[in-house]
Design a protein around this motif. Structure first.
Motif, PDB file in Angstrom:
ATOM      1  N   GLY A  54       0.816  -1.202   0.000  1.00  0.00           N
ATOM      2  CA  GLY A  54       0.000   0.000   0.000  1.00  0.00           C
ATOM      3  C   GLY A  54       0.853   1.257   0.000  1.00  0.00           C
ATOM      4  N   ALA A  55       1.926   1.239   0.809  1.00  0.00           N
ATOM      5  CA  ALA A  55       2.810   2.399   0.878  1.00  0.00           C
ATOM      6  C   ALA A  55       3.509   2.646  -0.448  1.00  0.00           C
ATOM      7  CB  ALA A  55       3.840   2.192   1.986  1.00  0.00           C
ATOM      8  N   LYS A  56       3.895   1.576  -1.107  1.00  0.00           N
ATOM      9  CA  LYS A  56       4.684   1.693  -2.333  1.00  0.00           C
ATOM     10  C   LYS A  56       3.810   1.934  -3.561  1.00  0.00           C
ATOM     11  CE  LYS A  56       8.261  -0.907  -4.876  1.00  0.00           C
ATOM     12  NZ  LYS A  56       7.560  -1.336  -6.092  1.00  0.00           N
ATOM     13  N   ASP A  57       2.708   1.192  -3.650  1.00  0.00           N
ATOM     14  CA  ASP A  57       1.920   1.183  -4.890  1.00  0.00           C
ATOM     15  C   ASP A  57       0.482   1.643  -4.728  1.00  0.00           C
ATOM     16  OD1 ASP A  57       4.130   0.071  -6.263  1.00  0.00           O
ATOM     17  OD2 ASP A  57       3.630  -1.898  -5.473  1.00  0.00           O
ATOM     18  N   ASP A  58       0.108   2.049  -3.486  1.00  0.00           N
ATOM     19  CA  ASP A  58      -1.257   2.529  -3.217  1.00  0.00           C
ATOM     20  C   ASP A  58      -2.308   1.461  -3.528  1.00  0.00           C
ATOM     21  OD1 ASP A  58      -3.103   4.333  -2.286  1.00  0.00           O
ATOM     22  OD2 ASP A  58      -3.406   5.273  -4.239  1.00  0.00           O
ATOM     23  N   THR A  59      -2.010   0.208  -3.180  1.00  0.00           N
ATOM     24  CA  THR A  59      -2.965  -0.875  -3.366  1.00  0.00           C
ATOM     25  C   THR A  59      -3.587  -1.261  -2.026  1.00  0.00           C
ATOM     26  OG1 THR A  59      -1.416  -2.705  -2.955  1.00  0.00           O
ATOM     27  CG2 THR A  59      -1.469  -1.760  -5.189  1.00  0.00           C
ATOM     28  N   THR A  60      -4.587  -2.137  -2.081  1.00  0.00           N
ATOM     29  CA  THR A  60      -5.156  -2.710  -0.849  1.00  0.00           C
ATOM     30  C   THR A  60      -4.998  -4.232  -0.875  1.00  0.00           C
ATOM     31  OG1 THR A  60      -7.342  -2.752  -1.904  1.00  0.00           O
ATOM     32  CG2 THR A  60      -6.819  -0.852  -0.509  1.00  0.00           C
ATOM     33  N   GLY A  80      -0.701   1.255   9.070  1.00  0.00           N
ATOM     34  CA  GLY A  80      -0.266   2.292   8.165  1.00  0.00           C
ATOM     35  C   GLY A  80       0.157   1.704   6.833  1.00  0.00           C
ATOM     36  N   GLY A  81       0.352   2.580   5.873  1.00  0.00           N
ATOM     37  CA  GLY A  81       0.796   2.145   4.548  1.00  0.00           C
ATOM     38  C   GLY A  81      -0.293   2.350   3.511  1.00  0.00           C
ATOM     39  N   GLY A  82      -0.209   3.424   2.754  1.00  0.00           N
ATOM     40  CA  GLY A  82      -1.163   3.664   1.682  1.00  0.00           C
ATOM     41  C   GLY A  82      -2.499   4.240   2.096  1.00  0.00           C
ATOM     42  N   ILE A  83      -2.613   4.726   3.328  1.00  0.00           N
ATOM     43  CA  ILE A  83      -3.877   5.310   3.786  1.00  0.00           C
ATOM     44  C   ILE A  83      -3.860   6.781   3.395  1.00  0.00           C
ATOM     45  CG2 ILE A  83      -5.394   5.738   5.750  1.00  0.00           C
ATOM     46  CD1 ILE A  83      -4.066   3.379   7.154  1.00  0.00           C
ATOM     47  N   ARG A  84      -4.579   7.114   2.329  1.00  0.00           N
ATOM     48  CA  ARG A  84      -4.486   8.460   1.763  1.00  0.00           C
ATOM     49  C   ARG A  84      -5.843   9.120   1.547  1.00  0.00           C
ATOM     50  NH1 ARG A  84       0.336   6.192  -2.100  1.00  0.00           N
ATOM     51  NH2 ARG A  84       1.720   5.792  -0.336  1.00  0.00           N
ATOM     52  N   ASP A  85      -6.916   8.478   2.037  1.00  0.00           N
ATOM     53  CA  ASP A  85      -8.225   9.112   1.953  1.00  0.00           C
ATOM     54  C   ASP A  85      -9.086   8.609   3.102  1.00  0.00           C
ATOM     55  OD1 ASP A  85      -9.426   6.602   1.151  1.00  0.00           O
ATOM     56  OD2 ASP A  85      -8.756   7.016  -0.888  1.00  0.00           O
ATOM     57  N   GLU A  86     -10.202   9.304   3.329  1.00  0.00           N
ATOM     58  CA  GLU A  86     -11.049   8.945   4.472  1.00  0.00           C
ATOM     59  C   GLU A  86     -11.731   7.596   4.261  1.00  0.00           C
ATOM     60  OE1 GLU A  86     -14.361  10.897   7.488  1.00  0.00           O
ATOM     61  OE2 GLU A  86     -13.826  11.945   5.634  1.00  0.00           O
ATOM     62  N   GLU A  87     -11.997   7.234   3.028  1.00  0.00           N
ATOM     63  CA  GLU A  87     -12.638   5.943   2.774  1.00  0.00           C
ATOM     64  C   GLU A  87     -11.787   4.799   3.304  1.00  0.00           C
ATOM     65  OE1 GLU A  87     -14.148   3.102  -0.935  1.00  0.00           O
ATOM     66  OE2 GLU A  87     -13.292   5.075  -1.339  1.00  0.00           O
ATOM     67  N   SER A  98      -7.671  -0.334  15.486  1.00  0.00           N
ATOM     68  CA  SER A  98      -7.837   0.676  16.531  1.00  0.00           C
ATOM     69  C   SER A  98      -7.386   2.058  16.102  1.00  0.00           C
ATOM     70  CB  SER A  98      -7.041   0.261  17.773  1.00  0.00           C
ATOM     71  OG  SER A  98      -7.434  -1.029  18.211  1.00  0.00           O
ATOM     72  N   ARG A  99      -6.334   2.117  15.263  1.00  0.00           N
ATOM     73  CA  ARG A  99      -5.782   3.411  14.880  1.00  0.00           C
ATOM     74  C   ARG A  99      -5.174   3.332  13.491  1.00  0.00           C
ATOM     75  NH1 ARG A  99      -1.562   6.556  18.793  1.00  0.00           N
ATOM     76  NH2 ARG A  99      -0.135   4.873  18.235  1.00  0.00           N
ATOM     77  N   CYS A 100      -5.393   4.379  12.702  1.00  0.00           N
ATOM     78  CA  CYS A 100      -4.814   4.465  11.364  1.00  0.00           C
ATOM     79  C   CYS A 100      -3.651   5.442  11.369  1.00  0.00           C
ATOM     80  CB  CYS A 100      -5.863   4.919  10.351  1.00  0.00           C
ATOM     81  SG  CYS A 100      -7.120   3.678  10.002  1.00  0.00           S
ATOM     82  N   ILE A 101      -2.616   5.084  10.629  1.00  0.00           N
ATOM     83  CA  ILE A 101      -1.411   5.908  10.546  1.00  0.00           C
ATOM     84  C   ILE A 101      -1.356   6.556   9.163  1.00  0.00           C
ATOM     85  CG2 ILE A 101       1.104   5.945  10.728  1.00  0.00           C
ATOM     86  CD1 ILE A 101       0.778   3.174  12.226  1.00  0.00           C
ATOM     87  N   LEU A 102      -1.338   7.864   9.143  1.00  0.00           N
ATOM     88  CA  LEU A 102      -1.213   8.601   7.896  1.00  0.00           C
ATOM     89  C   LEU A 102       0.253   8.926   7.664  1.00  0.00           C
ATOM     90  CD1 LEU A 102      -4.224  11.076   8.237  1.00  0.00           C
ATOM     91  CD2 LEU A 102      -4.196   8.730   7.355  1.00  0.00           C
TER      92      LEU A 102
END
Length: 237
Positions: A54-60, A80-87, A98-102
């Motif tokens: 996700g961090a490298k290629d913005d995949t899920t 964390g890793g690739g979290i770039r929008d609220e969805e 529990s927690r998301c890392i931006l």
């Protein structure tokens, strides 16, 4: 001080990189949920998960693995890793994370990050990865001109409460963490600091706890046995 053993995911497997280099990867467990259970059996209460794809290629691509970890453990899980929008934030929180890392988005869309911190409170943290003192993004492939400590000050002023700070040059090296960096970051008012990258000895955990670090992430050190997780949890967590 909270201890977060780490699971880095690539291709659905638990791996470790050397200094963030995707070409220097070691697979430690092909079943990440089993690894999470092993950490819990050692007494861990917290878990740090990074989706390297996700961090490298913005995949899920690693979403199923993260869903299984969340479903099969009672750990407090930060992802964390690739979290770039609220969805994507909502998807992870709905899974039981529990927690998301931006990370990258915090640099590229600072206003969004500030809004998410205000909206979700302590369910949002920012991962600040640094190379030679400068903020690195996009799976550590790009280095920005902004000093990491100055960026963390901006985050605190915008209402972010928690930062996970990594010195990339130490990550996965077992050469010790960057204590000077954390001493400086801990002077920022109102910001919880998690130390990440290179922690290899119990003595380092002693030092981080004494200086007031909120948490520490343990990666390669627990996979290789350099730090006994069960003993570390008894002493520090």
């Amino acid at each position: 001080m909270k201890l977060f053993p780490a699971i880095d995911l690539r291709g659905g497997q638990a791996v470790r990189l050397y200094q963030g280099d995707y070409d220097q990867m070691t697979v430690y467990n092909p079943a990440p949920a089993d690894q999470a259970r092993a950490f819990a059996a050692a007494g861990a209460k917290y878990l740090h998960v990074v989706d390297l794809d996700g961090a490298k290629d913005d995949t899920t691509a690693n979403l199923p693995a993260i869903a299984r970890i969340a479903a099969e453990s009672d750990l407090y899980i930060e992802v964390g890793g690739g979290i770039r929008d609220e969805e994507r934030i909502r998807r992870y929180l709905d899974l039981g994370v529990s927690r998301c890392i931006l990370g990258t988005v915090a640099v590229r869309d600072f206003d969004f990050t500030a809004r998410m911190a205000q909206k979700y409170g302590d369910r949002i943290a920012v991962g600040v990865d640094m190379k030679d003192g400068l903020v690195a993004v996009a799976g550590w492939k790009e280095v920005t001109p902004e000093p990491g400590v100055a960026f963390c000050r901006r985050l605190a002023e915008a209402g972010v409460k928690a930062v996970i700070a990594t010195d990339i040059s130490r990550d996965g090296t077992m050469q010790g963490t960057n204590m000077d960096l954390y001493r400086e970051l801990l002077t920022i008012p109102g910001l919880e600091i998690t130390a990440s990258g290179g922690i290899a000895k119990m003595e380092e955990l002693d030092t981080l706890q004494a200086m007031g670090c909120h948490a520490a992430i343990l990666g390669k050190s627990v996979y290789t046995g350099a730090i006994d997780l069960a003993e570390a949890v008894r002493r520090f967590d």
